[in-house]
Design a protein around this motif. Structure first.
Motif, short mmCIF file in Angstrom:
data_model
loop_
_atom_site.label_atom_id
_atom_site.label_comp_id
_atom_site.label_asym_id
_atom_site.label_seq_id
_atom_site.Cartn_x
_atom_site.Cartn_y
_atom_site.Cartn_z
N GLU A 135 46.30 40.58 32.97
CA GLU A 135 47.51 41.38 32.73
C GLU A 135 48.78 40.60 33.03
O GLU A 135 49.89 41.14 32.95
CB GLU A 135 47.48 42.65 33.57
N GLY A 136 48.64 39.33 33.37
CA GLY A 136 49.80 38.49 33.63
C GLY A 136 50.33 38.55 35.04
O GLY A 136 51.43 38.05 35.31
N LEU A 137 49.58 39.17 35.96
CA LEU A 137 50.02 39.25 37.34
C LEU A 137 49.47 38.09 38.15
O LEU A 137 48.41 37.53 37.84
CB LEU A 137 49.58 40.58 37.97
N THR A 138 50.20 37.73 39.20
CA THR A 138 49.75 36.67 40.10
C THR A 138 48.85 37.27 41.17
O THR A 138 49.16 38.31 41.74
CB THR A 138 50.96 36.00 40.78
N VAL A 139 47.74 36.60 41.44
CA VAL A 139 46.78 37.09 42.43
C VAL A 139 46.67 36.08 43.57
O VAL A 139 46.34 34.91 43.35
CB VAL A 139 45.39 37.32 41.81
N TYR A 140 46.98 36.54 44.76
CA TYR A 140 46.83 35.74 45.97
C TYR A 140 45.62 36.26 46.73
O TYR A 140 45.56 37.43 47.09
CB TYR A 140 48.08 35.85 46.85
N GLY A 141 44.65 35.40 46.96
CA GLY A 141 43.47 35.78 47.70
C GLY A 141 43.55 35.29 49.13
O GLY A 141 44.10 34.22 49.41
N PHE A 142 43.00 36.07 50.05
CA PHE A 142 42.96 35.70 51.47
C PHE A 142 41.55 35.99 51.98
O PHE A 142 41.08 37.13 51.91
CB PHE A 142 43.96 36.52 52.28
N GLY A 143 40.88 34.97 52.47
CA GLY A 143 39.53 35.17 52.97
C GLY A 143 39.08 33.99 53.83
O GLY A 143 39.75 32.96 53.88
N PRO B 273 33.39 31.63 43.31
CA PRO B 273 33.89 32.39 42.15
C PRO B 273 35.12 33.24 42.46
O PRO B 273 36.04 33.31 41.65
CB PRO B 273 32.69 33.25 41.76
N PHE B 274 35.15 33.87 43.63
CA PHE B 274 36.32 34.67 44.00
C PHE B 274 37.52 33.78 44.25
O PHE B 274 38.65 34.08 43.83
CB PHE B 274 36.00 35.51 45.24
N VAL B 275 37.30 32.66 44.93
CA VAL B 275 38.39 31.71 45.18
C VAL B 275 39.00 31.23 43.86
O VAL B 275 40.22 31.22 43.68
CB VAL B 275 37.88 30.50 46.00
N SER B 276 38.14 30.84 42.93
CA SER B 276 38.61 30.30 41.64
C SER B 276 39.28 31.36 40.78
O SER B 276 40.09 31.02 39.91
CB SER B 276 37.43 29.69 40.89
N LYS C 156 46.11 31.63 43.78
CA LYS C 156 46.24 30.92 45.05
C LYS C 156 45.32 31.58 46.04
O LYS C 156 45.25 32.81 46.12
CB LYS C 156 47.69 31.00 45.54
N PHE C 157 44.58 30.77 46.80
CA PHE C 157 43.67 31.33 47.80
C PHE C 157 43.96 30.68 49.14
O PHE C 157 43.97 29.45 49.25
CB PHE C 157 42.21 31.12 47.42
N ILE C 158 44.21 31.51 50.16
CA ILE C 158 44.53 31.01 51.49
C ILE C 158 43.40 31.36 52.43
O ILE C 158 43.02 32.53 52.56
CB ILE C 158 45.86 31.60 52.01
N ALA D 164 42.45 26.93 46.29
CA ALA D 164 42.34 26.93 47.76
C ALA D 164 42.97 25.71 48.40
O ALA D 164 42.96 25.58 49.63
CB ALA D 164 40.87 27.02 48.16
N PHE D 165 43.54 24.81 47.60
CA PHE D 165 44.17 23.62 48.18
C PHE D 165 45.34 24.05 49.05
O PHE D 165 46.20 24.84 48.63
CB PHE D 165 44.66 22.67 47.09
#
Length: 267
Positions: A122-130, A137-140, A144-146, A221-222
């Motif tokens: 939908e064109g939204l930015t997704v920031y993952g935290f875990g 797969p979730f990270v990718s 951005k994944f922190i 995740a970098f």
């Protein structure tokens, strides 16, 4: 005539923060919202879990301090987690309000992989935290994944601290869960390849911001903090045998723009 419309910078993005209480420790809460503030405004803050259970006691203590709205979700069947479905349904409801620029999904559970993909479609930015155990797969699937170990520690140790002797005969305490994580080896070959791929002028200099953007696209995740540095510029500067860093001109804020390139053989 000039308008006073705010610039669409990352600080102005409106974000929905959705936390899976069963898969995120309360110890990250301070660092979590400090990190989210770098990317935008946490317009919605919700946390999901069965609040009748004692295992969420840590979160109960910090909800009011951070204005996080607890969302009750009972377990319909023993051994099954209904929290995931509740969070996903709310995420889709919030998506269709069209009020948000991005989502922060706080969980180490791979069940949210498809949700992250759908939000990005939908064109939204997704920031993952875990945690670092989060499935790839979730990270990718995130922009951005922190890793939350960084947030709990506030820094990464370059090497483990030596053990201290007991004081007054007292037994040595166990290492706390919020202890800093050990710095990883800097992926210099990966960074060098990114530089080679995007360099387009004859002297191979690339603006550092463009390098960081392309690294994030290839590896969500970098994070320089995983390698013991607060910023990408510090990481690059610490690798003088592989990279050259140069400050040029002045940017819109009055500072200098940083450029980087792979060090030429023999230099």
């Amino acid at each position: 005539m000039a308008t006073n419309k705010p610039q669409t910078s990352r600080q102005q993005k409106h974000l929905a923060v959705l936390i899976d209480a069963d898969n995120a420790p309360a110890a990250i809460v301070e660092g979590l919202f400090e990190e989210i503030a770098k990317y935008g405004i946490a317009s919605v803050k919700r946390i999901y879990g069965d609040w009748t259970q004692p295992n969420l006691g840590g979160w109960k203590k910090v909800l009011l301090d951070h204005s996080i709205q607890p969302m009750q979700q009972f377990a319909y069947t023993k051994g099954k987690n209904a929290t995931d479905s509740s969070l996903i349904i709310d995420a889709m409801d919030l998506l269709y309000t069209r009020r948000f620029d991005g989502f922060c999904l706080v969980s180490s559970d791979s069940d949210f992989t498809r949700l992250a993909v759908r939000l990005r479609e939908e064109g939204l930015t997704v920031y993952g935290f875990g945690e670092q155990k989060t499935p790839k797969p979730f990270v990718s699937a995130c922009d951005k994944f922190i890793y939350t170990e960084i947030l709990r520690a506030d820094a990464v140790e370059p090497a483990p601290e030596p053990a201290t002797a007991p004081v007054n005969g007292a037994s040595q305490e166990a290492k706390p869960a919020t202890a800093p994580v050990k710095a990883q080896k800097v992926p210099v070959d990966f960074i060098a390849k990114v530089l080679d791929d995007i360099a387009d002028d004859e002297d191979d200099w690339v603006q550092l911001g463009a390098v960081g953007s392309n690294i994030s696209k290839l590896s969500p995740a970098f994070d320089p903090r995983l390698y013991g540095f607060k910023k990408l510029s510090e990481l690059i500067k610490a690798q003088p045998k592989r990279f050259e860093l140069e400050a040029r001109g002045s940017n819109t804020t009055g500072g200098k723009d940083l450029y980087v390139r792979n060090r030429k053989p023999g230099k």
